[in-house]
Write a protein that holds these residues in place. Structure first.
Motif, short mmCIF file in Angstrom:
data_model
loop_
_atom_site.label_atom_id
_atom_site.label_comp_id
_atom_site.label_asym_id
_atom_site.label_seq_id
_atom_site.Cartn_x
_atom_site.Cartn_y
_atom_site.Cartn_z
N HIS A 1 0.83 -1.21 0.00
CA HIS A 1 0.00 0.00 0.00
C HIS A 1 0.87 1.26 0.00
O HIS A 1 1.25 1.77 1.06
N HIS B 1 -3.85 4.94 -7.01
CA HIS B 1 -5.30 5.07 -7.04
C HIS B 1 -5.83 4.84 -8.45
O HIS B 1 -5.49 5.58 -9.39
N GLU C 1 -5.14 0.62 -5.83
CA GLU C 1 -6.14 0.93 -4.81
C GLU C 1 -7.33 1.53 -5.54
O GLU C 1 -7.22 2.57 -6.17
N HIS D 1 -12.23 2.25 -0.03
CA HIS D 1 -11.05 1.97 -0.85
C HIS D 1 -10.68 0.49 -0.73
O HIS D 1 -10.70 -0.06 0.37
N ASP E 1 0.50 2.98 3.39
CA ASP E 1 -0.19 4.05 2.64
C ASP E 1 0.77 5.21 2.40
O ASP E 1 0.41 6.39 2.54
ZN LIG Z 1 -7.13 4.97 0.40
#
Ligand SMILES: [Zn+2]
Ligand SMILES: [Zn+2]
Length: 354
Positions: A9, A41, A66, A78, A198
């Motif tokens: 991620h 994304h 994602e 998500h 992330d």
């Molecule tokens: Zn996210």
């Protein structure tokens, strides 16, 4: 058994990250990771997957994505998509269809940042997962490092403090995320927990201050996912990609917060008449099962059954417990770091069935 240290991620310049795939590879090599998975994304980036070597430092880069419904407001729900061959972002308006399609491609679907609180002082909305009616996802990103930071951004002072001193951020998964996970497990589902960074390596300019907050390398030394595999990585992209996806699919994994101290070496196993099991596995109760926990260092260790602590130890590196009850068993390990008790290791469960 082999342990594979991965970070999953993260975002590159293909979405809202500030670094390239090459920057991520360099940071992963510096941090000593075995593999990283980028998840931009709503775009599956083709090309960069592969092994990258610098001297004796070798890292495998894999590419996932994602996905979320970009027409929704706020943009919640998500999903981390790993191991899918095709772009699936266009399916995001029907989450169940999205998950089913990923599964048909033998891909994995992890609910990203299941709990992601709003930061009203910065105009950031809550983007938690809400579609809990969706079935057949692989697992959840139980611990997301950036959601935790977002939860601490109560005002400018605290946002600055944690941005400049990121070692103070991580405490553990949100209790609401753990509660949700335990509920899912108790309903009989198998749900794999992973930790994700992330990482975005955000660049901020405030007056004369130019800073990259939460650089990739910082994340790669913090909340990681450790995989346990019978076979080692052998340097072949196809083989190793499958090995990593297989370990993730089966929950042969634990979440390690590697900043206070390396979590490498943690093991949680079950031993019965018929054989042995490790994290993510099922084992038959028969007359009794011995659960064994090996810690890399002495720490506070808790054994949970169906979400409740049934035993804790404080000064042991090896802990064992004999059970005659079926249930979902998992382990949490805590240690003190920078003046606070912080989660250090969260295991995936062993499913003891009758
Ligand atoms: Zn996210
Ligand atoms: Zn993300």
């Amino acid at each position: 058994m082999n342990e594979i240290l991965i970070n999953l991620h993260m975002h590159t310049t293909y979405s809202d990250g500030s670094g390239t795939h090459a920057d991520i590879v360099k940071a992963a090599q510096d941090a000593g990771l075995d593999a990283v998975i980028t998840t931009d994304h709503n775009v599956l980036v083709h090309g960069p997957a592969g092994y990258y070597q610098d001297g004796d430092r070798k890292v495998l880069l894999l590419v996932g994505e994602e996905v979320h419904d970009q027409t929704a407001n706020p943009q919640k729900n998500h999903l981390l998509v790993l191991g899918a061959e095709r772009e699936v972002a266009k399916l995001a308006d029907d989450t169940q269809h999205l998950v089913d399609t990923i599964k048909e491609m033998n891909g994995l679907a992890f609910i990203a940042h299941p709990v992601d609180p709003a930061a009203p002082a910065f105009g950031e909305p809550d983007i938690s997962w809400e579609k809990w009616e969706v079935e057949n996802f692989t697992g959840i990103e139980l611990w997301n490092a950036m959601s935790e930071f977002k939860g601490l951004m109560k005002d400018w002072f605290r946002a600055f403090f944690y941005a400049f001193f990121p070692k103070f951020v991580a405490r553990g998964p949100f209790p609401a995320a753990i509660e949700r996970w335990d509920q899912l497990l108790e309903s009989g589902k198998r749900v794999v927990a992973v930790g994700g960074s992330d990482a975005h390596a955000l660049r901020v300019n405030i007056g004369p201050i130019r800073k990259t907050i939460f650089p990739y390398k910082f994340h790669f030394q913090a909340v990681n996912t450790h995989l346990i595999s019978e076979q080692p990585l052998n340097g072949d992209l196809f083989h190793d990609r499958n090995l990593i996806l297989d370990a993730l699919a089966n929950g042969h994994a634990f979440i390690g917060y590697d900043l206070p101290a390396e979590t490498r070496g943690f093991r949680f196993t079950a031993h019965g008449k018929e054989g042995n099991a490790s994290m993510g596995d099922e084992i038959t109760l028969d007359q009794g099962i011995t659960l064994q926990i090996a810690l890399p260092q002495r720490s506070e260790c808790r054994l949970l059954r169906n979400g409740k602590v049934i035993k804790s130890w404080t000064k042991r590196e090896i802990c064992s417990y004999i059970t005659t009850k079926a249930g979902v068993y998992r382990v949490e390990v805590y240690r003190n770091y920078l003046g606070k008790k912080r989660a250090w290791i969260i295991s995936n469960p062993i499913y003891v069935r009758v």
